[in-house]
Design an enzyme around this catalytic site. Structure first.
Site, PDB file in Angstrom:
ATOM      1  N   GLU A   1       0.812  -1.225   0.000  1.00 31.39           N
ATOM      2  CA  GLU A   1       0.000   0.000   0.000  1.00 31.39           C
ATOM      3  C   GLU A   1       0.845   1.274   0.000  1.00 31.39           C
ATOM      4  O   GLU A   1       0.319   2.360  -0.275  1.00 31.39           O
ATOM      5  CB  GLU A   1      -0.967  -0.022   1.199  1.00 31.39           C
TER       6      GLU A   1
ATOM      7  N   GLY B   1     -12.580  -3.970   1.142  1.00 34.17           N
ATOM      8  CA  GLY B   1     -13.615  -4.799   0.532  1.00 34.17           C
ATOM      9  C   GLY B   1     -14.764  -3.893   0.116  1.00 34.17           C
ATOM     10  O   GLY B   1     -15.321  -3.175   0.949  1.00 34.17           O
TER      11      GLY B   1
ATOM     12  N   MET C   1      -9.804  -2.125   7.903  1.00 33.11           N
ATOM     13  CA  MET C   1      -9.433  -2.499   9.260  1.00 33.11           C
ATOM     14  C   MET C   1      -8.671  -1.422  10.052  1.00 33.11           C
ATOM     15  O   MET C   1      -8.176  -1.718  11.136  1.00 33.11           O
ATOM     16  CB  MET C   1      -8.620  -3.811   9.218  1.00 33.11           C
ATOM     17  N   GLU C   2      -8.562  -0.217   9.494  1.00 37.04           N
ATOM     18  CA  GLU C   2      -7.753   0.800  10.186  1.00 37.04           C
ATOM     19  C   GLU C   2      -8.383   2.202  10.253  1.00 37.04           C
ATOM     20  O   GLU C   2      -8.146   2.955  11.214  1.00 37.04           O
ATOM     21  CB  GLU C   2      -6.372   0.949   9.494  1.00 37.04           C
TER      22      GLU C   2
ATOM     23  N   ASP D   1     -11.509  -6.461  -3.336  1.00 40.53           N
ATOM     24  CA  ASP D   1     -12.460  -7.589  -3.289  1.00 40.53           C
ATOM     25  C   ASP D   1     -13.828  -7.041  -2.931  1.00 40.53           C
ATOM     26  O   ASP D   1     -13.987  -5.832  -2.733  1.00 40.53           O
ATOM     27  CB  ASP D   1     -11.993  -8.613  -2.238  1.00 40.53           C
TER      28      ASP D   1
HETATM   29  N1  ADE Z   1      -9.233  -5.025   3.213  1.00 38.18           N
HETATM   30  C1  ADE Z   1      -9.345  -5.486   1.964  1.00 38.18           C
HETATM   31  N2  ADE Z   1     -10.387  -6.296   1.824  1.00 38.18           N
HETATM   32  C2  ADE Z   1     -10.981  -6.368   3.038  1.00 38.18           C
HETATM   33  C3  ADE Z   1     -12.094  -7.052   3.538  1.00 38.18           C
HETATM   34  N3  ADE Z   1     -12.821  -7.845   2.760  1.00 38.18           N
HETATM   35  N4  ADE Z   1     -12.409  -6.903   4.855  1.00 38.18           N
HETATM   36  C4  ADE Z   1     -11.660  -6.097   5.640  1.00 38.18           C
HETATM   37  N5  ADE Z   1     -10.575  -5.434   5.222  1.00 38.18           N
HETATM   38  C5  ADE Z   1     -10.239  -5.553   3.921  1.00 38.18           C
END
Ligand code: ADE
Length: 266
Positions: free
Chosen positions: A35, A101, A210-211, A234
């Site tokens: 990243e 995501g 997640m951050e 994704d």
């Molecule tokens: N970062 C990238 N894809 C993710 C996902 N599906 N869930 C949480 N963090 C992500």
């Protein structure tokens, strides 16, 4: 001799503290190496400093004074990194860049999400009725915060403007869409269509990561303008893990390209 030593020590302390205040950086943070790779490649006069186990890369990108770092995955790593960063550098603004995501039914890998608000989807209470996301208290006081943490509106505006000038990688057979909206942060990689649908349906969240909300929470407390930029690797569904592996590199590049464009226009 001792007298002079104390005098010189005071002089050094005075100058080192005033340098700290003068040196104002734009911080660019990612969770993973992929990243921040492109940004480090674009950095001139790069200097690496290690503090508290974190590598900070100081230098210039597109003529702007920046400090770039890898925070690590999850809210604890992100909070720790933000704390070490802000205690050791004069930070004018913080841009978080990376993958996520995608939750919007029309989002595909490569699409961009500019986070204008963030929240912690895993912070709350759990009882016989199940789980409920709740507000949390300010870091510095006893006040309840709002559920949603707003990003800096000027940075959101700049990000939207800058996105119009970027040639993004088309990872899904069409030019990437650029969305602006809510980002959901939690300490879990989401690969569940039910969870993805809950985040989008219940809250209107466009991306799971997640951050972001952890970094945003600290920036708000310290009055540091921030924005979170994500590109979808994704769709947080059953294929998320496989898609993530395939797209984490190219999606990171899309997010980084937007950061480069923001810095160019700064
Ligand atoms: N970062 C990238 N894809 C993710 C996902 N599906 N869930 C949480 N963090 C992500």
């Amino acid at each position: 001799m001792k007298k002079y030593f104390a005098f010189y020590l005071l002089l050094i302390l005075f100058f080192s503290s005033s340098f700290k205040v003068e040196a104002q950086y734009i911080a660019v943070m990612g969770a993973l190496e992929q990243e921040i790779d492109l940004l480090l490649g674009e950095m001139e006069k790069q200097k690496k400093i290690q503090i508290g186990g974190i590598d900070f890369y100081k230098g210039k990108i597109n003529g702007k004074k920046v400090v770039v770092l890898k925070a690590g995955v999850g809210k604890v790593n992100a909070s720790y990194s933000t704390a070490v960063l802000t205690q050791n550098f004069g930070i004018d603004a913080l841009i978080f860049t990376g993958v996520a995501g995608g939750l919007h039914p029309e989002s595909l890998p490569g699409d961009i999400i500019i986070g204008d608000r963030l929240f912690q989807h895993d912070f709350g209470k759990f009882d016989q009725e199940g789980f409920e996301v709740t507000t949390y208290r300010e870091l510095t006081g006893a006040h309840q915060t709002d559920l949603f943490i707003p990003s800096d509106s000027i940075l959101v505006f700049k990000s939207k403007q800058a996105a119009q000038q970027v040639a993004f990688n088309a990872l899904s057979g069409r030019n990437p869409n650029v969305f602006t909206g809510l980002i959901a942060t939690g300490d879990m990689f989401v690969s569940s269509p039910e969870k993805a649908q809950w985040l989008f349906g219940e809250y209107g969240a466009l991306a799971a990561e997640m951050e972001g909300a952890a970094v945003g929470h600290i920036c708000r407390t310290l009055d540091i303008p921030f924005v979170v930029i994500r590109s979808c690797s994704d769709n947080a569904n059953h294929d998320a893990r496989v898609n993530f592996e395939q797209f984490v590199g190219p999606a990171s590049i899309n997010s980084s390209r937007l950061v480069l464009s923001i810095l160019e226009d700064w």
